[in-house]
Design a protein around this motif. Sequence first.
Motif, PDB file in Angstrom:
ATOM      1  N   UNK A  38       0.813  -1.152   0.079  1.00 33.63           N
ATOM      2  CA  UNK A  38      -0.187  -0.033   0.184  1.00 33.63           C
ATOM      3  C   UNK A  38       0.874   1.333   0.001  1.00 33.63           C
ATOM      4  N   UNK A  39       0.296   2.456  -0.598  1.00 33.57           N
ATOM      5  CA  UNK A  39       1.296   3.518  -0.789  1.00 33.57           C
ATOM      6  C   UNK A  39       1.557   4.145   0.848  1.00 33.57           C
ATOM      7  N   UNK A  40       2.678   4.105   1.140  1.00 36.14           N
ATOM      8  CA  UNK A  40       3.068   4.690   2.725  1.00 36.14           C
ATOM      9  C   UNK A  40       2.698   5.918   2.961  1.00 36.14           C
ATOM     10  N   UNK A  41       2.512   6.578   2.140  1.00 31.94           N
ATOM     11  CA  UNK A  41       2.125   8.235   2.520  1.00 31.94           C
ATOM     12  C   UNK A  41       0.690   8.375   2.849  1.00 31.94           C
ATOM     13  N   UNK A  61       0.858   6.444   7.563  1.00 27.30           N
ATOM     14  CA  UNK A  61       1.186   7.768   8.216  1.00 27.30           C
ATOM     15  C   UNK A  61       0.823   7.568   9.700  1.00 27.30           C
ATOM     16  N   UNK A  62       1.325   8.654  10.615  1.00 27.56           N
ATOM     17  CA  UNK A  62       0.980   8.546  11.798  1.00 27.56           C
ATOM     18  C   UNK A  62      -0.433   9.083  12.028  1.00 27.56           C
ATOM     19  N   UNK A  63      -1.301   8.308  12.942  1.00 22.81           N
ATOM     20  CA  UNK A  63      -2.773   8.472  13.067  1.00 22.81           C
ATOM     21  C   UNK A  63      -2.810   9.740  14.049  1.00 22.81           C
ATOM     22  N   UNK A 102      -7.354  14.926  15.016  1.00 25.30           N
ATOM     23  CA  UNK A 102      -8.342  15.374  13.728  1.00 25.30           C
ATOM     24  C   UNK A 102      -9.365  14.652  13.207  1.00 25.30           C
ATOM     25  N   UNK A 103      -9.143  12.907  13.505  1.00 25.32           N
ATOM     26  CA  UNK A 103     -10.361  12.108  13.402  1.00 25.32           C
ATOM     27  C   UNK A 103     -11.652  12.613  13.877  1.00 25.32           C
ATOM     28  N   UNK A 104     -11.370  12.804  15.162  1.00 23.57           N
ATOM     29  CA  UNK A 104     -12.620  13.316  15.945  1.00 23.57           C
ATOM     30  C   UNK A 104     -13.076  14.341  15.403  1.00 23.57           C
ATOM     31  N   UNK A 139      -7.284  16.339   4.683  1.00 27.99           N
ATOM     32  CA  UNK A 139      -6.531  15.608   3.913  1.00 27.99           C
ATOM     33  C   UNK A 139      -6.090  14.669   5.156  1.00 27.99           C
ATOM     34  N   UNK A 140      -5.629  15.491   6.026  1.00 24.21           N
ATOM     35  CA  UNK A 140      -4.860  14.863   7.578  1.00 24.21           C
ATOM     36  C   UNK A 140      -5.787  13.935   7.948  1.00 24.21           C
ATOM     37  N   UNK A 141      -7.113  14.142   8.173  1.00 23.10           N
ATOM     38  CA  UNK A 141      -8.157  13.178   8.824  1.00 23.10           C
ATOM     39  C   UNK A 141      -8.376  11.801   7.779  1.00 23.10           C
ATOM     40  N   UNK A 142      -8.255  12.261   6.534  1.00 22.03           N
ATOM     41  CA  UNK A 142      -8.410  11.068   5.503  1.00 22.03           C
ATOM     42  C   UNK A 142      -7.353   9.946   5.607  1.00 22.03           C
ATOM     43  N   UNK A 143      -6.177  10.765   5.378  1.00 25.77           N
ATOM     44  CA  UNK A 143      -4.858   9.762   5.608  1.00 25.77           C
ATOM     45  C   UNK A 143      -4.717   9.171   7.007  1.00 25.77           C
ATOM     46  N   UNK A 144      -5.057   9.854   8.091  1.00 28.37           N
ATOM     47  CA  UNK A 144      -5.070   9.089   9.512  1.00 28.37           C
ATOM     48  C   UNK A 144      -6.304   7.786   9.459  1.00 28.37           C
ATOM     49  N   UNK A 145      -7.348   8.174   8.896  1.00 28.01           N
ATOM     50  CA  UNK A 145      -8.481   6.864   8.774  1.00 28.01           C
ATOM     51  C   UNK A 145      -7.953   5.758   7.984  1.00 28.01           C
TER      52      UNK A 145
END
Length: 206
Positions: free
Chosen positions: A19-22, A26-28, A32-34, A107-113
Amino acid sequence: MPNAVLYNMQGEKCGEMELPAAVFGAEVNKSVLHDSVVNYLANQRQGTQSTKTRTEVKGGGKKPFRQKGTGRARQGSTRAPQWTKGGVALGPKPRDYSYSLNKKVKKLAMVSALSAKAAENEVAVVENLQLDEIKTKSMAQLLNAVGAKKALVVTSEKNENVYLSTRNIAGAKTAFVGMLNVYDILNSDILVAGKDAVEKLGEVYA
């Protein structure tokens, strides 16, 4: 580098995919998820609830009894909030609950999820997520093989056959990359994505 099991449309394992590492490694960021989930739920609210104030309730124009001499507390209207069938004090009125987050937070929330799903080994990749016809049985067979009870099926773009084949399966939901949201990702047990969808996620959110 995060990996996911690669399946074919029959639900058979046919290897692993990196899977793409970026996007998936990434760090969760839980904060931001909340924020993203609260924003999504707020935007789903219709905001149509409404109560009547004392000025909107019918009747109550006459003073119910004289000011003095009755031994009771003074009253000016039977439509005040303390009376039965009276108005509601400080009740809800129609309003818009929606608000927006800035692009970087989204974007950060999507990557974290996505990274959280990959870290929990809750991502399954399908080599060629396509159906020539609407066939619920085929999708049910795939989801059972993956072990999904509450699955989010992700395609690279809108796919009518996959959508119609999945919509009648309990607990399953479909989305394409352009309509993916953090709430649906976190609310699913497993993310079942087409290989082309994973590659597209890597391009969009890297």
